[in-house]
Design an enzyme around this catalytic site. Sequence first.
Site, PDB file in Angstrom:
ATOM      1  N   SER A 128      -5.430  -0.094   1.503  1.00 24.28           N
ATOM      2  CA  SER A 128      -6.100  -1.389   1.629  1.00 24.28           C
ATOM      3  C   SER A 128      -7.617  -1.259   1.638  1.00 24.28           C
ATOM      4  CB  SER A 128      -5.647  -2.073   2.925  1.00 24.28           C
ATOM      5  OG  SER A 128      -5.959  -1.271   4.049  1.00 24.28           O
ATOM      6  N   LYS A 129      -8.127  -0.055   1.875  1.00 25.94           N
ATOM      7  CA  LYS A 129      -9.567   0.145   1.990  1.00 25.94           C
ATOM      8  C   LYS A 129     -10.309  -0.021   0.667  1.00 25.94           C
ATOM      9  CE  LYS A 129      -9.482   1.032   6.407  1.00 25.94           C
ATOM     10  NZ  LYS A 129     -10.075   0.111   7.390  1.00 25.94           N
ATOM     11  N   ASP A 130      -9.584  -0.018  -0.459  1.00 27.00           N
ATOM     12  CA  ASP A 130     -10.237  -0.304  -1.748  1.00 27.00           C
ATOM     13  C   ASP A 130     -10.933  -1.654  -1.700  1.00 27.00           C
ATOM     14  OD1 ASP A 130      -9.151   2.028  -2.669  1.00 27.00           O
ATOM     15  OD2 ASP A 130      -7.924   1.123  -4.242  1.00 27.00           O
ATOM     16  N   THR A 138     -10.823   4.905   3.804  1.00 25.87           N
ATOM     17  CA  THR A 138     -12.041   4.218   3.389  1.00 25.87           C
ATOM     18  C   THR A 138     -12.923   5.157   2.574  1.00 25.87           C
ATOM     19  OG1 THR A 138     -11.982   2.830   5.357  1.00 25.87           O
ATOM     20  CG2 THR A 138     -14.066   2.924   4.169  1.00 25.87           C
TER      21      THR A 138
END
Length: 347
Positions: free
Chosen positions: A47-49, A79
């Site tokens: 999800s850090k994209d 991240t």
Amino acid sequence: MEQKIKAYDNILELVGNTPLVRLNRITKGFTGNFFAKVESFNPGHSSKDRIAMHIIEEAEQKGILSPGSTIIETTSGNTGFSIAMVSIIKGYKCILAVSSKSSRDKIDMLRSMGATVYVCPAHVSADDPRSYYEVAKRLHQETKGSIYINQYFNELNIEAHYASTGPEIWEQTGGQITHLVACSGTGGTISGTARYLKEQNPKIKVIGVDAYGSVLKKYHETGEFDSKEIYPYRIEGLGKNLIPAATDFTVIDEFIKVTDSESAHTAREIARTEGIFAGYTSGAVMQALKQLNETGEFKPGDNVVVIFPDHGSRYMSKVYSDQWMEDQGFFDTETVEETQKIQYVKE
């Protein structure tokens, strides 16, 4: 007539719009309907994209970044990978301060993506000069033309998920979501997603997942930062020994804590039952879902969305290593049957 080639201009165009997948076998016997937002479908496998893209592009628009600039960040690994990936495409240098708790796989991946990596001791206070927070600050001060992402205290962390993850879940569920269950580390994912969803329907219940050894649950309940709550734990990507400004506690209804061991086993169970090769943090959120179901949190007809934030490939030397699991004391007479012995055929 010549046909147009159907191709993306670069890997960054694949960020977001991840699938929502119904959970079937692992939730057998549960009350309600359960769906996983599988963030490993992002090109950086987490999800850090979303925040890496959002924060860096905001900095570009404001003229803070220019060709050849250096991006510095603290990270437990995911991240950092996303920032390194974005930096490659956009032509920036990348320096990352990483907790020693991060798996060797994550650290090797960061180096493979061209980042300079500083591995910092995990079990020191946030204001210790050796902590990855303080090391990143020092590197930022020492590196001319650098920017410090500072995801733990960056409102853009929340904005990234408010603008993408929240609307995606609302659209994918046709507005029928009743519960959101997500891990809370920096707090950006759960805060931004919850903020958007509660604007659409304030009745949606948002449950944050915390680790034993972290201060978040007690702070949410009492407003008190209790240093006595802090002790070492193994799960990566959730919990904190400080209060991140990127967490909007007002949109989170409650927190639930999970253990290192149960989260590790549940990550392996997701792979074996649903065929989703999930990371340690995904195991933690699924473990929370089990605990919530046992307490009668859900009723028939509820539509519960959990966010699986990461991919199992980041944890091959940890939760997917029988040796590591054994070294942590996570195997016992009830769980040892999980291990699959490799059979070698004689040459």
